[in-house]
Write an enzyme that holds these catalytic residues in place. Structure first.
Site, PDB file in Angstrom:
ATOM      1  N   GLU A   1       0.810  -1.266   0.008  1.00  0.00           N
ATOM      2  CA  GLU A   1      -0.085  -0.146   0.048  1.00  0.00           C
ATOM      3  C   GLU A   1       0.705   1.391   0.174  1.00  0.00           C
ATOM      4  OE1 GLU A   1      -2.628  -3.411   1.208  1.00  0.00           O
ATOM      5  OE2 GLU A   1      -0.377  -2.647   2.020  1.00  0.00           O
TER       6      GLU A   1
ATOM      7  N   GLN B   1      -7.316  -1.370  -1.612  1.00  0.00           N
ATOM      8  CA  GLN B   1      -8.282  -2.445  -1.917  1.00  0.00           C
ATOM      9  C   GLN B   1      -9.339  -2.295  -0.417  1.00  0.00           C
ATOM     10  OE1 GLN B   1      -7.858  -6.901  -2.082  1.00  0.00           O
ATOM     11  NE2 GLN B   1      -7.461  -6.142  -3.855  1.00  0.00           N
ATOM     12  N   PHE B   2      -8.837  -2.421   0.459  1.00  0.00           N
ATOM     13  CA  PHE B   2      -9.978  -2.006   1.766  1.00  0.00           C
ATOM     14  C   PHE B   2      -9.289  -1.154   2.528  1.00  0.00           C
ATOM     15  CE2 PHE B   2     -10.676  -6.388   0.526  1.00  0.00           C
ATOM     16  CZ  PHE B   2     -12.014  -6.470   0.604  1.00  0.00           C
TER      17      PHE B   2
ATOM     18  N   ILE C   1      -5.067   0.367   4.721  1.00  0.00           N
ATOM     19  CA  ILE C   1      -4.615   1.493   4.363  1.00  0.00           C
ATOM     20  C   ILE C   1      -3.407   2.001   5.204  1.00  0.00           C
ATOM     21  CG2 ILE C   1      -6.015   3.167   5.687  1.00  0.00           C
ATOM     22  CD1 ILE C   1      -6.272   4.907   3.153  1.00  0.00           C
TER      23      ILE C   1
ATOM     24  N   HIS D   1     -12.275  -6.084   7.619  1.00  0.00           N
ATOM     25  CA  HIS D   1     -13.010  -5.592   6.401  1.00  0.00           C
ATOM     26  C   HIS D   1     -14.028  -4.827   6.587  1.00  0.00           C
ATOM     27  CE1 HIS D   1     -10.764  -9.508   5.370  1.00  0.00           C
ATOM     28  NE2 HIS D   1     -10.824  -8.972   4.064  1.00  0.00           N
TER      29      HIS D   1
END
Length: 741
Positions: free
Chosen positions: A471, A493-494, A498, A541
């Site tokens: 990331e 992506q999620f 991050i 998630h």
């Protein structure tokens, strides 16, 4: 892979056994100039140390011991042609590239006319747009990934020269390209330097990997003085040699050199530069240097380095060695050395006197360049009307599309309009093995939520591509690309993942414009899937945490709740001149709520303009994201059952946010509820509630209430998830209690 290990002594080129007029390609005049830069660099350090002790400057960071390798790099590369990401020991490099001693002293005193930052950064934080010295920060190694992105941008622009064109500003909507000049060369090289301690950072290894994968023309120069402040190299680096650790990277040219020897260093840099400029791939130069002074004036190396070790280093002092070389080779005599050094001393005395008289920056300028001075994304220039296609021949209206559909369509239209846009991230491509697509063996992926589906097939894998699972590398590379003028629209992506990119998102991307005093900027878009209500998303998630990012000056934060807003706000994000964190709630991607026909290729919504989802007179509810449809259900139920008319406000944009809309509604209803999905304590809604209490207290008939998630993590079991996140019934009860207060 090419590897060269240069003999660590002052090297002399030969021709048939006779001394040549050049030394590894350096002329006598170049060697004199090199010594001048080295001596100037050392004496600037000494003057700054004196000024610090006299309390005339506020910090000092020395480049002593690193002068030879820095000057060698400056001679081997081209200022204003190649690109440079230096670090704080690179004073001699910057002098060799063309920076002036006066400018360095302006930085030391924090003058308004300091060309690097206007008094906003410490000394030795270099920046010069004309010379292509990109603004530098303090965190070690955070510039390395940006250098990778810079090199990627240069390659992309060479392959897509039309992307550099600026659109006609006449009668055109605001567009960042109007204020982002782009220059590129077909064979440019990007140089990035770092200390040996920085090679312990994960971002260093991510950058090495990315360069090896893409064969990018980047020179990594590790200036190894044996210490990271007080930590010696054998404690930092397994085996005590970074060259041994990186030797397995493919496509690299490797050099290991005595960095206190300007001639040997120049030869190594020349070979590295040629390898990169010819397009073979990246280069790695491991330069062994010394650190004759403490790490900084805030450090005392005598506490951890014995005199014997320091004296041993002094015998390799690059300034002394180069002076003796010039004398030994007859390039200068004692008189010439004395004359050169006196000339430097006189010049430095004059520029120090001038710098000490320079005016400091005015206090009222502190907010200048936090955001772009050229484009205001909150302005009505970004307000356009939907242009829905006319009814088809069969009389059917255009079908309503999901948020996912409209984000995909918006990205597609913007990529058609603007060739500078590149999209990358984890799994965002249709298929990295293009032959599978060409042979129609697979349909393609296009993201884990399929929001970028079909874009690689339409625009090619140089504009839409997968990145390694890293990331920080995604955001850092995007930052470097955007600094050069591209418009990366990258995906994390999620939201839950991050955090490895936090250094880039906090200390780099949003700060570049401000810390360089508008010398550089980096307007890119970071798309992130966020939020819960997933039934099984669990801890990693489902989380929110937007307040952490709204706390960062220079970063716009957007959080739409429906398809139409997502399309309009995303287009504004792409066309504006600031970095944008674009938060997309996963639960809303394909919800029935908020679907809309595609509003056309020019539909935009200004940032910081809230939307009244449901008008009312008795109670104000302020919210955003996935709480909006839940709050709407609660408000409609409260009106049906109790006759209470709730005014529901969807903020849509969290930084900036629409205070005027909030104030107008609260002054009308006199009661307010702030609802958000993040945990209750220290969340985004707490700031809104505090401002209402602070500025609108006289208009309140009841306490400001909040509804939010419990102060814990989101669980996997749906029963637990429902108990943790704010539900429609929670909102209904809070609204009812507040209305009855």
């Amino acid at each position: 892979m090419a590897t060269t290990k240069t003999d660590p002594k002052l090297a002399l080129a030969t021709n048939g056994g006779k001394k040549s007029k050049t030394y590894e390609g350096l002329t006598r005049d170049q060697l004199i100039q090199a010594y001048c830069h080295m001596y100037t660099s050392r004496r600037i350090d000494d003057r700054e140390i004196l000024l610090k002790r006299q309390q005339k400057i506020y910090f000092q960071m020395s480049g002593a011991g690193h002068e030879a390798i820095g000057v060698a790099a400056g001679l081997a590369l081209k200022p204003g042609y190649d690109w440079f990401y230096p670090y704080y020991r690179d004073r001699a490099l910057c002098l060799a590239l063309g920076m002036k001693p006066y400018d360095m002293f302006l930085q030391a005193v924090g003058a308004a006319d300091d060309p690097s930052s206007g008094g906003r950064q410490m000394p030795s934080h270099w920046s010069d747009p004309k010379l292509h010295i990109v603004t530098q920060s303090s965190p070690t190694g955070s510039q390395i990934l940006q250098a990778v992105g810079c090199a990627e941008a240069g390659r992309y622009l060479a392959q897509h020269p039309k992307a550099a064109e600026v659109p006609d500003a006449k009668n055109a909507a605001p567009d960042y390209r109007q204020f982002k000049d782009v220059s590129f060369q077909g064979d440019e090289v990007t140089y990035v330097s770092l200390g040996d301690g920085t090679t312990s950072e994960g971002e260093f290894w991510e950058a090495m990997n990315a360069c090896a994968l893409r064969k990018l023309p980047v020179i990594f120069c590790v200036e190894d003085n044996g210490y990271a402040i007080s930590v010696p190299v054998e404690v930092q680096t397994a085996g005590g040699s970074i060259s041994r650790l990186v030797s397995g990277f493919p496509n690299f040219h490797f050099e290991e050199v005595d960095g206190t020897d300007p001639v040997a260093s120049y030869a190594a840099m020349q070979r590295a530069t040629q390898y990169c400029r010819e397009g073979h791939g990246p280069a790695f130069v491991h330069a062994h240097v010394i650190r004759p002074y403490s790490h900084s004036l805030s450090d005392d190396e005598r506490l951890y380095r014995p005199d014997s070790e320091r004296e041993r280093d002094a015998q390799r002092d690059p300034v002394t060695r180069t002076q003796m070389f010039l004398l030994r080779e007859g390039i200068l005599d004692d008189k010439g050395i004395t004359q050169l050094e006196k000339q430097v001393e006189d010049e430095l005395q004059a520029v120090v006197d001038r710098a000490l008289e320079a005016l400091p920056p005015a206090p009222e300028t502190i907010m200048d360049y936090v955001y772009s001075p050229d484009i205001d994304p909150t302005s009505w220039a970004f307000e356009t009307q939907p242009a829905v296609a006319a009814d088809s021949a069969d009389g059917k209206k255009p079908s309503a599309k999901t948020m996912a559909d409209l984000i995909n369509a918006t990205l597609r239209d913007e990529m058609k309009r603007d060739e500078r846009i590149v999209i990358f991230g984890e799994d965002v491509a249709d298929c990295s093995r293009e032959e599978y697509l060409k042979r129609k063996l697979v349909k393609g992926k296009g993201g884990v939520f399929k929001l970028t589906f079909g874009l690689q097939c339409e625009f090619g894998n140089d504009r839409v591509f997968n990145a390694p699972l890293a990331e920080a590398a995604i955001v850092g590379r995007a930052t470097g690309m955007a600094t050069r003028g591209l418009k990366p629209v990258v995906e994390i992506q999620f939201f839950d993942y991050i955090w490895p990119a936090m250094m880039q998102l906090r200390d780099e991307l949003p700060v570049i414009r401000w810390r360089s005093n508008n010398g550089f900027s980096s307007p890119c878009v970071i798309r992130v899937a966020i939020g819960g209500y997933l039934t099984g998303g669990a801890i990693y998630h489902s989380q929110c945490g937007e307040s952490i990012f709204t706390h960062i000056p220079g970063l716009r934060v957007v959080f739409p709740s429906n398809a139409l807003d997502a399309a309009g706000l995303l287009r504004t994000a792409i066309r504006c001149d600031d970095p944008v964190l674009f938060l997309e709630h996963k639960r809303l991607y394909r919800e029935t709520y908020g679907r809309s026909p595609y509003p056309g290729p020019d539909y935009m919504i200004p940032f910081g303009k809230a939307k009244v989802v449901h008008p009312g007179t008795d109670l104000t509810v302020i919210t955003y994201g996935a709480v909006v449809p839940r709050a709407l259900q609660a408000a409609q139920k409260l009106e049906r059952e109790n006759g209470v008319k709730v005014e529901l406000i969807d903020l849509r944009c969290l930084n900036p946010f629409d205070w005027d809309a909030i104030a107008a509604s609260v002054q009308k209803t006199n009661r307010v509820l702030v609802a958000y999905e993040d945990s209750l304590s220290w969340g985004y809604g707490a700031e809104i509630a505090a401002r209402i209490a602070d500025q609108l207290f006289d208009h309140l008939d009841a306490p400001v209430r909040r509804v939010a998630a419990a102060d814990t993590y989101v669980a996997y079991q749906p029963i637990l998830e429902d108990a943790i996140l704010p539900q429609t019934n929670d909102l209904f009860r809070a609204m009812k209690e507040l209305a009855e207060y």
